[in-house]
Design a protein around this motif. Structure first.
Motif, PDB file in Angstrom:
ATOM      1  N   ASN A  38     -22.029  24.264  36.708  1.00  0.00           N
ATOM      2  CA  ASN A  38     -21.858  22.903  36.185  1.00  0.00           C
ATOM      3  C   ASN A  38     -21.630  21.905  37.321  1.00  0.00           C
ATOM      4  OD1 ASN A  38     -22.138  23.815  33.612  1.00  0.00           O
ATOM      5  ND2 ASN A  38     -19.972  23.661  33.060  1.00  0.00           N
ATOM      6  N   ALA A  39     -20.831  22.314  38.313  1.00  0.00           N
ATOM      7  CA  ALA A  39     -20.554  21.432  39.447  1.00  0.00           C
ATOM      8  C   ALA A  39     -21.839  21.152  40.215  1.00  0.00           C
ATOM      9  CB  ALA A  39     -19.516  22.077  40.361  1.00  0.00           C
ATOM     10  N   ALA A  55     -23.982  18.794  38.357  1.00  0.00           N
ATOM     11  CA  ALA A  55     -23.451  17.432  38.476  1.00  0.00           C
ATOM     12  C   ALA A  55     -23.864  16.817  39.814  1.00  0.00           C
ATOM     13  CB  ALA A  55     -21.932  17.451  38.334  1.00  0.00           C
ATOM     14  N   LYS A  95     -27.512  15.916  39.543  1.00  0.00           N
ATOM     15  CA  LYS A  95     -27.702  14.715  38.717  1.00  0.00           C
ATOM     16  C   LYS A  95     -27.334  13.459  39.502  1.00  0.00           C
ATOM     17  CE  LYS A  95     -26.862  16.995  34.300  1.00  0.00           C
ATOM     18  NZ  LYS A  95     -25.714  17.363  33.449  1.00  0.00           N
ATOM     19  N   ASP A  99     -16.033  18.833  42.174  1.00  0.00           N
ATOM     20  CA  ASP A  99     -17.338  18.434  42.709  1.00  0.00           C
ATOM     21  C   ASP A  99     -17.369  16.933  42.884  1.00  0.00           C
ATOM     22  OD1 ASP A  99     -18.807  17.037  40.347  1.00  0.00           O
ATOM     23  OD2 ASP A  99     -18.043  18.890  39.441  1.00  0.00           O
ATOM     24  N   MET A 140     -18.110  12.302  34.483  1.00  0.00           N
ATOM     25  CA  MET A 140     -18.329  12.125  33.039  1.00  0.00           C
ATOM     26  C   MET A 140     -17.613  10.879  32.519  1.00  0.00           C
ATOM     27  SD  MET A 140     -17.995  15.986  31.466  1.00  0.00           S
ATOM     28  CE  MET A 140     -17.033  16.728  32.774  1.00  0.00           C
ATOM     29  N   HIS A 185     -19.575  16.526  25.332  1.00  0.00           N
ATOM     30  CA  HIS A 185     -19.967  17.761  26.025  1.00  0.00           C
ATOM     31  C   HIS A 185     -18.866  18.799  26.068  1.00  0.00           C
ATOM     32  CE1 HIS A 185     -23.563  15.722  26.870  1.00  0.00           C
ATOM     33  NE2 HIS A 185     -23.114  14.973  27.865  1.00  0.00           N
ATOM     34  N   LEU A 186     -17.614  18.338  26.111  1.00  0.00           N
ATOM     35  CA  LEU A 186     -16.538  19.328  26.163  1.00  0.00           C
ATOM     36  C   LEU A 186     -15.780  19.384  24.838  1.00  0.00           C
ATOM     37  CD1 LEU A 186     -15.130  18.783  29.774  1.00  0.00           C
ATOM     38  CD2 LEU A 186     -17.095  20.108  29.031  1.00  0.00           C
ATOM     39  N   ARG A 245     -25.460  22.368  22.929  1.00  0.00           N
ATOM     40  CA  ARG A 245     -26.766  22.803  22.458  1.00  0.00           C
ATOM     41  C   ARG A 245     -26.714  23.039  20.969  1.00  0.00           C
ATOM     42  NH1 ARG A 245     -28.458  26.107  26.902  1.00  0.00           N
ATOM     43  NH2 ARG A 245     -28.357  24.724  28.692  1.00  0.00           N
ATOM     44  N   GLY A 255     -25.153  27.983  26.058  1.00  0.00           N
ATOM     45  CA  GLY A 255     -24.590  26.760  26.602  1.00  0.00           C
ATOM     46  C   GLY A 255     -23.132  26.572  26.272  1.00  0.00           C
ATOM     47  N   VAL A 256     -22.372  27.653  26.145  1.00  0.00           N
ATOM     48  CA  VAL A 256     -20.933  27.511  25.981  1.00  0.00           C
ATOM     49  C   VAL A 256     -20.273  27.782  27.323  1.00  0.00           C
ATOM     50  CG1 VAL A 256     -20.856  28.026  23.536  1.00  0.00           C
ATOM     51  CG2 VAL A 256     -20.670  29.880  25.192  1.00  0.00           C
ATOM     52  N   GLY A 257     -21.051  27.587  28.374  1.00  0.00           N
ATOM     53  CA  GLY A 257     -20.615  27.908  29.729  1.00  0.00           C
ATOM     54  C   GLY A 257     -19.229  27.404  30.087  1.00  0.00           C
ATOM     55  N   PHE A 258     -18.953  26.139  29.824  1.00  0.00           N
ATOM     56  CA  PHE A 258     -17.678  25.560  30.223  1.00  0.00           C
ATOM     57  C   PHE A 258     -16.501  26.286  29.586  1.00  0.00           C
ATOM     58  CE2 PHE A 258     -14.185  22.740  29.062  1.00  0.00           C
ATOM     59  CZ  PHE A 258     -13.731  22.354  30.318  1.00  0.00           C
ATOM     60  N   THR A 289     -15.787  15.295  39.511  1.00  0.00           N
ATOM     61  CA  THR A 289     -15.033  16.048  38.499  1.00  0.00           C
ATOM     62  C   THR A 289     -14.192  17.142  39.150  1.00  0.00           C
ATOM     63  OG1 THR A 289     -16.816  15.675  36.915  1.00  0.00           O
ATOM     64  CG2 THR A 289     -15.276  17.449  36.392  1.00  0.00           C
TER      65      THR A 289
HETATM   66  P1  ADP Z   1     -24.458  23.589  30.002  1.00  0.00           P
HETATM   67  O1  ADP Z   1     -24.093  23.555  31.451  1.00  0.00           O
HETATM   68  O2  ADP Z   1     -25.320  24.755  29.655  1.00  0.00           O
HETATM   69  O3  ADP Z   1     -24.996  22.290  29.484  1.00  0.00           O
HETATM   70  P2  ADP Z   1     -21.646  23.821  29.682  1.00  0.00           P
HETATM   71  O4  ADP Z   1     -20.747  24.240  28.565  1.00  0.00           O
HETATM   72  O5  ADP Z   1     -21.512  24.595  30.946  1.00  0.00           O
HETATM   73  O6  ADP Z   1     -23.117  23.863  29.151  1.00  0.00           O
HETATM   74  O7  ADP Z   1     -21.377  22.302  29.984  1.00  0.00           O
HETATM   75  C1  ADP Z   1     -21.504  21.347  28.950  1.00  0.00           C
HETATM   76  C2  ADP Z   1     -21.791  19.977  29.493  1.00  0.00           C
HETATM   77  O8  ADP Z   1     -20.608  19.403  30.048  1.00  0.00           O
HETATM   78  C3  ADP Z   1     -22.793  19.913  30.627  1.00  0.00           C
HETATM   79  O9  ADP Z   1     -24.122  19.895  30.147  1.00  0.00           O
HETATM   80  C4  ADP Z   1     -22.411  18.596  31.292  1.00  0.00           C
HETATM   81  O10 ADP Z   1     -22.990  17.509  30.602  1.00  0.00           O
HETATM   82  C5  ADP Z   1     -20.923  18.539  31.100  1.00  0.00           C
HETATM   83  N1  ADP Z   1     -20.232  19.020  32.310  1.00  0.00           N
HETATM   84  C6  ADP Z   1     -19.603  20.198  32.463  1.00  0.00           C
HETATM   85  N2  ADP Z   1     -19.076  20.299  33.704  1.00  0.00           N
HETATM   86  C7  ADP Z   1     -19.391  19.151  34.348  1.00  0.00           C
HETATM   87  C8  ADP Z   1     -19.131  18.631  35.671  1.00  0.00           C
HETATM   88  N3  ADP Z   1     -18.464  19.343  36.583  1.00  0.00           N
HETATM   89  N4  ADP Z   1     -19.604  17.391  35.968  1.00  0.00           N
HETATM   90  C9  ADP Z   1     -20.284  16.671  35.052  1.00  0.00           C
HETATM   91  N5  ADP Z   1     -20.572  17.104  33.806  1.00  0.00           N
HETATM   92  C10 ADP Z   1     -20.124  18.329  33.456  1.00  0.00           C
END
Ligand code: ADP
Ligand code: MG
Length: 620
Positions: free
Chosen positions: A40-41, A44, A47, A82, A87, A95-96, A101, A126-129, A174
Motif C-alpha cells: 500500500n505504501a 501511494a 500515485k 510513506d 488520504m 477505503h479503510l 473492492r 483487497g482486504v489487504g489493509f 501516511t
Molecule cells: P488494495 O491495496 O488492494 O486497494 P487495501 O485494503 O490494501 O486494498 O487498501 C485499501 C485502500 O486504502 C487502498 O486502495 C488505498 O486507496 C488506501 N490506502 C491504504 N494504505 C494507503 C497508504 N499508505 N497511502 C494511501 N492510501 C492508502
C-alpha cells in the motif's frame, strides 16, 4: 489552535465480519501483513509520482518518496510510513471503512474455514489493509493528502468502529502505527523485518528504510526484477515476485519473461498461476497486468490489455513507447496498447503450445483455466485457430483429454462432422445411451461438461471444415457408416413400428412431441432427444439453475431401438392386443428411467416405483 473533535464511525457490516475472521481465525502466517502494508505504501508513492506529473505545482509540499519501517520496542509499536499521496477524510472512510473492492460478499461466502486457503483469499479480495489486525490490537493511521488543507488521524481496535480526528500539523503521506499484540512481538526484531522485506518486497522500487534506534539502513534492493537479464534471476526470485504481484500463495505454472524490440518495445514478465484465483468469474475484476512506462507504475487496471479468455495471466508490462503522463482516456485508445496486446497474446499462445506437448503438465493448466480459455472459441478474436489448437476435451476415445486435432485423426474416413454430447459430468455422459450407436461404429464423440461449452458449440462454426453436431442430431453419418459387427436378429416390421410408435405417443401424451425409430441405439431400448434448433436438456438445466425463466419447455422426441428385445416384445404384445395395461406401464417405466439417467426429475416418482415393483415382482 482549537482542539479538534473526534468523530466515531461504524464499520460497514462486511468489514466487521472480515475483521472478525482476520483477527480470530487467521493467526497462522501473520507475516503477510507487512507485505500488504508495504505494498500500500508503495502504491501511494507510485500515485504521488503520477499526480506530480500532472500537477507539478504540488511538488514543494512533498518529500522525497520513500518507505520507512520503524520498530519501537519500548512502546511495542511498529510504524510503516510513506511519503506518498496520502488520504483525505473521504478516502479514509471509503477505503479503510468499507471493503473497497466489490465482491466482499463473494469473499465471505468463499471462506472455507481452512486457514491456508482463507489466507490466500485475503490478498485477492483487497482486504489487504485489514491484515494489520492480525498482529495489532490497535491501529492508528496518520495521513495527509497532497494538496489538502489538513491531515487526519484514523484509529481502530478492529471491532466495529473507528474514529477520525483532524490534525493540521501532519505532513503529506501516511504513517500506519501498529500497536502489536503480545504474541506478535517478533515483528519488532530488525532481523525478522529485514528478512520479510527481502522475501516479499525486495523489488519495490522505492527505498525501504529500516529505522532502528537512530540507525537507518536501506533493506530492499529496489531493482525492477523484470529489467534484469533472465540469467541473473533465480527461480525463487521469480516465484516471490509472482506471489507479490498476484497476491498469490501458489507457484506460477508458467513464467514468461522476454524483451520485445522492434516497431514496439516492451519488457514483459508474465505468469500463469497453478490454481484458479477465487475472483476469476467476477465481472468487475481488475486485470492482473500492471503497466509501467519506463519503470514508472501507471495502472493495474487497463481494460483490454489482455483478452478475456486469458484473464488469468498476471504480471508486469514495461514500455518506453508511451509518454509518462499518459491519461486513462488515452490508454483506452492508444494503438500502442493494442500492439502490445497482440504481441503478448502471441507469445503466451506459443508458450502454451510448447507446454501442451507434455500432457500431464498441460492437464494441470487445463484443469484450472480451460474453462476460461475456451471463451476464446467464441470471443471475437483474430487468433481463433491457435486458441482452438490449445483446447482440450474429454471424449469417448480414451480417458485422456484430447484436442480437436486428435479428434479429427480418430474420425472414421466416411465421417463428416465432429460429434459432441454435453451434460453435467463425464461419467454420466459416458453411460448415456445416445452414445451407443457411435461407440459401436467407432465414431469418436466429445464429452462436454462446462456450461460455456453450450455456447461455443453454437458459435464456433467449424474446425478445419468439420462442423459440430450434437449426437442427438446425427443422422447421415450413423446411416452411412456400417456397424462393425452386423446387427443380426429380429427387427420391427413396418406394421409393428407403426403400432408401437402410435401406442407410445398415446401413452405419453403431451410429454413428448414425436416418436421415431433410430440407428443410434445398440444396447438401450429407448432414448430421449431434443430436435435440432431446440434448447438441449443440459442447457435448459443450466438456465434453470441460474434462475432464468424458460418460456417454453424444450420439445422432446422419444427414439426407439427397433432391434431391442424389449421393444420387440412390446410390439408383439401390441400386435396381439394383449396385456394393454402392462404394456402401458412398461412404456412409462422406460420413459421415466431415461429421464433419471439424464439427471432430469420425473413427474410422479411414487407411481414410477409402484410400476417398477410390479414388474420386479412378476419377474421373480
Ligand atoms: P488494495 O491495496 O488492494 O486497494 P487495501 O485494503 O490494501 O486494498 O487498501 C485499501 C485502500 O486504502 C487502498 O486502495 C488505498 O486507496 C488506501 N490506502 C491504504 N494504505 C494507503 C497508504 N499508505 N497511502 C494511501 N492510501 C492508502
Ligand atoms: Mg493493498
Amino acid at each position: 489552535m482549537t482542539e479538534k473533535k473526534e468523530e466515531k464511525v461504524e464499520f460497514k457490516a462486511e468489514v466487521s465480519k472480515v475483521l472478525d475472521i482476520v483477527i480470530h481465525s487467521l493467526y497462522s502466517n501473520t507475516e503477510v501483513f507487512l507485505r500488504e502494508l508495504v505494498s500500500n505504501a508503495s502504491d501511494a508513492c507510485d500515485k504521488l509520482r503520477y499526480a506530480l506529473l500532472i500537477h507539478p505545482e504540488l511538488a514543494p509540499e512533498t518529500e522525497p518518496t520513500k518507505i520507512t519501517i520503524e520498530p519501537n520496542a519500548k512502546n511495542g509499536t511498529l510504524t510503516i510510513t510513506d511519503t506518498g499521496i496520502g488520504m483525505t477524510k473521504e478516502d479514509l472512510i471509503n477505503h479503510l471503512g468499507t471493503i473497497a473492492r466489490s465482491g466482499s460478499a463473494e469473499f465471505i461466502s468463499a471462506l472455507t474455514g481452512d486457514k491456508q486457503k482463507d489466507m490466500a483469499l485475503i490478498g485477492q479480495f483487497g482486504v489487504g489493509f485489514y491484515a494489520a489486525f492480525m498482529v495489532a490490537d490497535k491501529v492508528t493511521v496518520y495521513t495527509r493528502k497532497v494538496g489538502a488543507n489538513s491531515g487526519y488521524v484514523w484509529e481502530s481496535e478492529g471491532a466495529d468502529s473507528f474514529t477520525i480526528k483532524e490534525d493540521e500539523t501532519l505532513p503529506v503521506g501516511t504513517s500506519v502505527v501498529l500497536h502489536l499484540k503480545p504474541e506478535a512481538k517478533e515483528y519488532l526484531e530488525p532481523v525478522r523485518l529485514r528478512y520479510l522485506v527481502r522475501q516479499y518486497s525486495d523489488h519495490i522500487e522505492w527505498p525501504i528504510i529500516l529505522k532502528n534506534e537512530d540507525k537507518t539502513e536501506t533493506i530492499n534492493s529496489s531493482s525492477a526484477l523484470w529489467a534484469k537479464p533472465k540469467t541473473d534471476i533465480s527461480p525463487k526470485q521469480y516465484k516471490d515476485f509472482y506471489q507479490t504481484v498476484s497476491h498469490a500463495f501458489d507457484d506460477p505454472w508458467m513464467t514468461l519473461h522476454y524483451k520485445a524490440e522492434g516497431i514496439i518495445n516492451y519488457t514483459a514478465l508474465m505468469f500463469i498461476p497453478t490454481k484458479q484465483p477465487f475472483n476469476l468469474f467476477q465481472p468487475d475484476r481488475k486485470s492482473g497486468i500492471q503497466l509501467y512506462v519506463n519503470r514508472v507504475f501507471i495502472s493495474d487496471d487497463i481494460k483490454g490489455i489482455m483478452p478475456n479468455y486469458l484473464r488469468f495471466v498476471t504480471g508486469v508490462i514495461d514500455t518506453n513507447d508511451l509518454p509518462l503522463n499518459v491519461s486513462r482516456e488515452m490508454l483506452q485508445k492508444t494503438p500502442v496498447i493494442a500492439k502490445i496486446k497482440k504481441g503478448i497474446v502471441k507469445r503466451i499462445l506459443s508458450e502454451l503450445k510448447k507446454r501442451s506437448e507434455d500432457k500431464t503438465d498441460y492437464l494441470k493448466f487445463w484443469e484450472s483455466f480451460g474453462i476460461v480459455f475456451k471463451e476464446g472459441l467464441y470471443e471475437p478474436i483474430d487468433e481463433r485457430e491457435e486458441v482452438a489448437e490449445l483446447c482440450r476435451f474429454h471424449s469417448t476415445l480414451n480417458d485422456d483429454i484430447i484436442g480437436f486435432a486428435d479428434y479429427v485423426n480418430a474420425m472414421r474416413p466416411e465421417q463428416e462432422h465432429i460429434y459432441y454430447l454435453s451434460g453435467k459430468d463425464v461419467n454420466t455422459l459416458k453411460n448415456n445411451p445416445q452414445l451407443e450407436g457411435f461407440i459401436a461404429r467407432k465414431i469418436p464423440v466429445l464429452l462436454l461438461t462446462d456450461p460455456i461449452d453450450e455456447f461455443w458449440v453454437q458459435t464456433y462454426q467449424d474446425y478445419k471444415g468439420k462442423t459440430f453436431v450434437s449426437v442427438m442430431h446425427a443422422k447421415q453419418d450413423l446411416e452411412k457408416i456400417a456397424l462393425d459387427a452386423k446387427q443380426d436378429g429380429d427387427v420391427l416390421s413396418e406394421k409393428q413400428s407403426k403400432a408401437i410408435t402410435e401406442r407410445i405417443k398415446k401413452v405419453l401424451g403431451d410429454k413428448v412431441n414425436d416418436v421415431q425409430l433410430t440407428e443410434r441405439l445398440t444396447k438401450s431400448p429407448i432414448a430421449l432427444i431434443t430436435p435440432e434448433g431446440q434448447m438441449s436438456l443440459h442447457l435448459e438445466q443450466l438456465m434453470k439453475a441460474h434462475g432464468q425463466q424458460i418460456a417454453m419447455k424444450s420439445e422432446r422426441v422419444v427414439e426407439i431401438n427397433p432391434r431391442h428385445p424389449l421393444i420387440l416384445k412390446l410390439a408383439d404384445l401390441i400386435e396381439r392386443k394383449e396385456a394393454e395395461d402392462k404394456v402401458n406401464d412398461a412404456i412409462w417405466v422406460l420413459y421415466d428411467q431415461t429421464l433419471i439417467a439424464e439427471g432430469e426429475p420425473i413427474s410422479d416418482p411414487a407411481l414410477f416405483t409402484k410400476r417398477l415393483s410390479g414388474f420386479i415382482l412378476s419377474g421373480l
